[in-house]
Write an enzyme that holds these catalytic residues in place. Structure first.
Site, PDB file in Angstrom:
ATOM      1  N   GLU A  81       0.842  -1.194   0.000  1.00  0.00           N
ATOM      2  CA  GLU A  81       0.000   0.000   0.000  1.00  0.00           C
ATOM      3  C   GLU A  81       0.880   1.249   0.000  1.00  0.00           C
ATOM      4  OE1 GLU A  81      -2.775   0.061   3.263  1.00  0.00           O
ATOM      5  OE2 GLU A  81      -3.828   1.805   2.468  1.00  0.00           O
ATOM      6  N   ASN A 228     -12.239  -1.476  -0.970  1.00  0.00           N
ATOM      7  CA  ASN A 228     -11.528  -1.991   0.198  1.00  0.00           C
ATOM      8  C   ASN A 228     -12.246  -1.549   1.466  1.00  0.00           C
ATOM      9  OD1 ASN A 228      -8.975  -2.835   1.823  1.00  0.00           O
ATOM     10  ND2 ASN A 228      -9.296  -0.707   2.407  1.00  0.00           N
ATOM     11  N   GLU A 229     -12.516  -2.473   2.345  1.00  0.00           N
ATOM     12  CA  GLU A 229     -13.149  -2.163   3.637  1.00  0.00           C
ATOM     13  C   GLU A 229     -14.229  -1.094   3.439  1.00  0.00           C
ATOM     14  OE1 GLU A 229     -10.322  -1.559   6.816  1.00  0.00           O
ATOM     15  OE2 GLU A 229      -9.527  -3.594   6.572  1.00  0.00           O
ATOM     16  N   TYR A 307      -6.474  -8.986  11.391  1.00  0.00           N
ATOM     17  CA  TYR A 307      -5.126  -8.778  11.936  1.00  0.00           C
ATOM     18  C   TYR A 307      -5.031  -9.402  13.319  1.00  0.00           C
ATOM     19  CZ  TYR A 307      -4.145  -5.437   8.214  1.00  0.00           C
ATOM     20  OH  TYR A 307      -3.907  -4.865   6.985  1.00  0.00           O
ATOM     21  N   GLU A 362      -5.908  -9.259   3.806  1.00  0.00           N
ATOM     22  CA  GLU A 362      -5.121  -8.491   4.788  1.00  0.00           C
ATOM     23  C   GLU A 362      -5.049  -9.327   6.059  1.00  0.00           C
ATOM     24  OE1 GLU A 362      -5.902  -4.336   5.545  1.00  0.00           O
ATOM     25  OE2 GLU A 362      -6.415  -3.977   3.434  1.00  0.00           O
ATOM     26  N   GLN A 411       2.302  -6.023   5.587  1.00  0.00           N
ATOM     27  CA  GLN A 411       2.442  -5.701   4.194  1.00  0.00           C
ATOM     28  C   GLN A 411       3.847  -6.092   3.759  1.00  0.00           C
ATOM     29  OE1 GLN A 411       1.109  -1.796   3.111  1.00  0.00           O
ATOM     30  NE2 GLN A 411      -0.783  -1.935   4.286  1.00  0.00           N
TER      31      GLN A 411
HETATM   32  O1  AHR Z   1      -2.925  -2.482   6.300  1.00  0.00           O
HETATM   33  C1  AHR Z   1      -3.264  -1.280   6.901  1.00  0.00           C
HETATM   34  C2  AHR Z   1      -4.742  -0.947   6.776  1.00  0.00           C
HETATM   35  O2  AHR Z   1      -5.498  -1.869   7.496  1.00  0.00           O
HETATM   36  C3  AHR Z   1      -5.333  -1.000   5.396  1.00  0.00           C
HETATM   37  O3  AHR Z   1      -5.102   0.163   4.673  1.00  0.00           O
HETATM   38  C4  AHR Z   1      -6.795  -1.154   5.670  1.00  0.00           C
HETATM   39  O4  AHR Z   1      -7.472  -1.808   4.633  1.00  0.00           O
HETATM   40  C5  AHR Z   1      -6.811  -1.938   6.977  1.00  0.00           C
HETATM   41  O5  AHR Z   1      -7.682  -1.397   7.880  1.00  0.00           O
END
Ligand code: AHR
Length: 558
Positions: A81, A228-229, A307, A362, A411
């Site tokens: 990103e 995205n999201e 995450y 992600e 990432q």
């Molecule tokens: O990876 C960091 C961020 O986490 C991304 O931009 C977003 O899609 C997620 O919330």
């Protein structure tokens, strides 16, 4: 040694015929000797570097005759990103940089990534994607528009890394494009034109503009992210509103070169961000719409973001932590299995043939920003704990290979759980990098079921499976085995029992470190690096001895 100690004690106490002072001096001498032996014993164990504990034994059964589904190589995908030094400095230094580069892209980073056989890279975001306007990133660099990056530190976005630079980067590392279009703040026309610019083979004005900018042949876009999201930074949409947008975008955003490579562009809809009811409702809504064919395109994937953070905002340190934080983070990361199971079950109801992939685009650890770094840059170190975390997640994806056919760790460079860290001209490979490298043989290999009693590692009332393992057969029929020893203190002895094959030996690599928070730094880049490991079958038994907190990948030789 213990026998010697016992006989020495007998000598001391069988001293009735001696004078008191002779007895005293004999007793003293014996105790000194005993102390010396104990000292030597402790010293010996320390010098050998071998933990002073017995190895736990685990039986592992692999039925080689049973072939499962393919472990799609795309589960080893990456995410880059426009965030912090993820792209600028991490990948792009510009053609005039003193850092060795090819057309502005760092040679050291490319060489390191090539070894990972990266299948696809997701770009340009993340949250950045829904504020990205592609025209800012094409044409002569000197004339490119400079914008801001409000999501990530509010820094200037020079747009010097745009469509052509990204595609060039993919060419250099040998990966496919996974492009996320801007559904949040862009327009359908803008997205449609981007795809025409990228993929049109006929001489449209946009295709000619692409040629004028240096690429006459159409590009191949293998995967397209439809936002995205969208429930958060992508526009705070409800599932219903997102679906209404999806219908419009899916009608007009086309791949204009579908015949290329005989592969269609696979489209991935925004999916859930967790396991709570609002996320299950989101998955239900999208999958219901899919089942009812509410749009004029095939939906090839549904994304899932998850995450490892334990709780928001991320507060765990990425370095300088102890065993409790090690166990807490790993416990939390194992929730991925439950999350996938739950969303897969919903998908199964609407798509029993499993045509739609669950795309975990992600995932990874998210810790507190490193002290002194820009908090908007999401800079963290990467330790032995992250290596274990990566292996556990990759194994979860492999076990769900029938539904999880793509995943992108967050990432690729310098951001969150990165493969690579850079500082100006210096570069270091992280422990996570090495796990991805060791797992290369699992790309597109056939999953082979493994049965084992994992046992339990316990610390501070946190209980975790002591070991984890997967097996797979590659295209040549070779059997590969991965075993993770989660226990940071105890070695483990794995007895591999094979059905359908007689194993004579195993050889590969193991990754471990002195401490759970051991990291690679620019000054000490090889603190956590794989080393060779091998085992020979003895008496028909193949036994692998694994160090504490280790990730091991071996090929098993008949
Ligand atoms: O990876 C960091 C961020 O986490 C991304 O931009 C977003 O899609 C997620 O919330």
């Amino acid at each position: 040694m213990l026998l010697e100690l016992a006989s020495r004690c007998e000598t001391v106490f069988d001293s009735r015929s001696q004078t008191p002072s002779a007895v005293r001096s004999r007793v003293l001498g014996a105790w000194l000797h005993l102390g010396a032996i104990l000292f030597a014993f402790i010293l010996c164990a320390t010098c050998a570097g071998v933990p002073n504990v017995a190895a736990q034994k685990v039986q592992l059964s692999v039925d080689v005759s049973k072939g499962g589904v393919k472990i799609d190589r795309n589960i080893f995908g990456q995410f880059a990103e426009h965030l912090g030094h993820g792209v600028y400095e991490g990948i792009w230094v510009g053609p005039d940089s003193a850092i060795p580069n090819t057309r502005g892209i760092r040679n050291d980073v490319v060489a390191a990534l090539k070894a990972l056989k990266v299948p696809n890279v997701r770009w340009p975001g993340g949250c950045f994607a829904d504020e990205y306007h592609w025209r800012n990133g094409i044409g002569p660099v000197a004339q490119r528009v400079v914008t801001l990056n409000p999501n990530w530190g509010g820094v200037l976005e020079p747009n010097t890394f745009g469509t052509h630079e990204f595609m060039d980067f993919l060419d250099q590392i040998g990966a496919e494009a996974y492009i996320s279009i801007n559904i949040g703040s862009g327009t359908t026309r803008e997205a449609a034109e981007w795809l025409e610019y990228l993929t049109a083979a006929q001489p449209t004005t946009l295709a000619k503009e692409r040629a004028a900018n240096g690429h006459s042949a159409p590009y191949k876009v293998a995967y397209l992210g439809m936002g995205n999201e969208s429930w958060d930074c992508g526009g705070n949409m409800t599932a219903e509103y997102y679906l209404s947008q999806l219908r419009i975008y899916s009608r007009f955003v086309r791949n204009f070169n579908p015949a290329q490579d005989k592969q269609l562009m696979l489209k991935i809809a925004v999916g859930p961000g967790g396991g709570e009811p609002r996320w299950t409702d989101w998955t239900e809504a999208i999958m219901r719409a899919y089942q009812h064919h509410q749009w004029s395109w095939t939906m090839d994937g549904l994304s899932l973001h998850s995450y490892t953070v334990v709780k928001w905002p991320p507060s765990f340190r990425s370095v300088g932590f102890g065993e409790t934080e090690y166990a807490q983070i790993l416990k939390s990361t194992l929730d991925m299995d439950d999350l996938i199971t739950r969303h897969s079950a919903i998908m199964d109801r609407y798509d029993p043939q499993k045509n739609v992939a669950l795309v975990v685009d992600e995932w990874g650890s998210w810790y507190a920003p490193l002290p002194g770094s820009n908090p908007g840059f999401l800079v963290q170190q990467n330790s032995m704990r992250d290596a274990i975390l990566a292996a556990l997640n990759l194994n979860i994806f492999a076990r769900h290979a029938d539904r999880v056919r793509m995943a992108n760790i967050a990432q690729m460079v310098n951001v969150l759980q990165a493969m690579i860290l850079t500082d100006q001209e210096r570069m270091v490979r992280t422990p996570t990098y090495y796990v991805f490298k060791m797992y290369v043989p699992f790309q597109d290999a056939t999953f082979v079921p493994v049965a084992f009693e994992a046992g339990t590692y316990e610390h501070d009332n946190i209980k975790l499976p002591r070991v984890d393992a997967i097996a797979a057969k590659d295209k040549t029929g070779r059997l590969w085995l991965e075993v993770t020893n989660v226990d940071p203190n105890q070695p483990v002895e794995i007895e591999v029992n094979l059905t359908g094959m007689t194993a004579r030996s195993a050889a590969g690599e193991t990754l471990t470190a002195a401490r759970v928070d051991s990291v690679n730094t620019f000054d000490a880049p090889n603190t956590v690096a794989p080393k060779p490991v091998s085992a020979k079958a003895e008496g028909g038994r193949l036994v692998l001895r694994l160090e504490p907190k280790s990730v091991t990948v071996v090929s098993v030789e008949p």
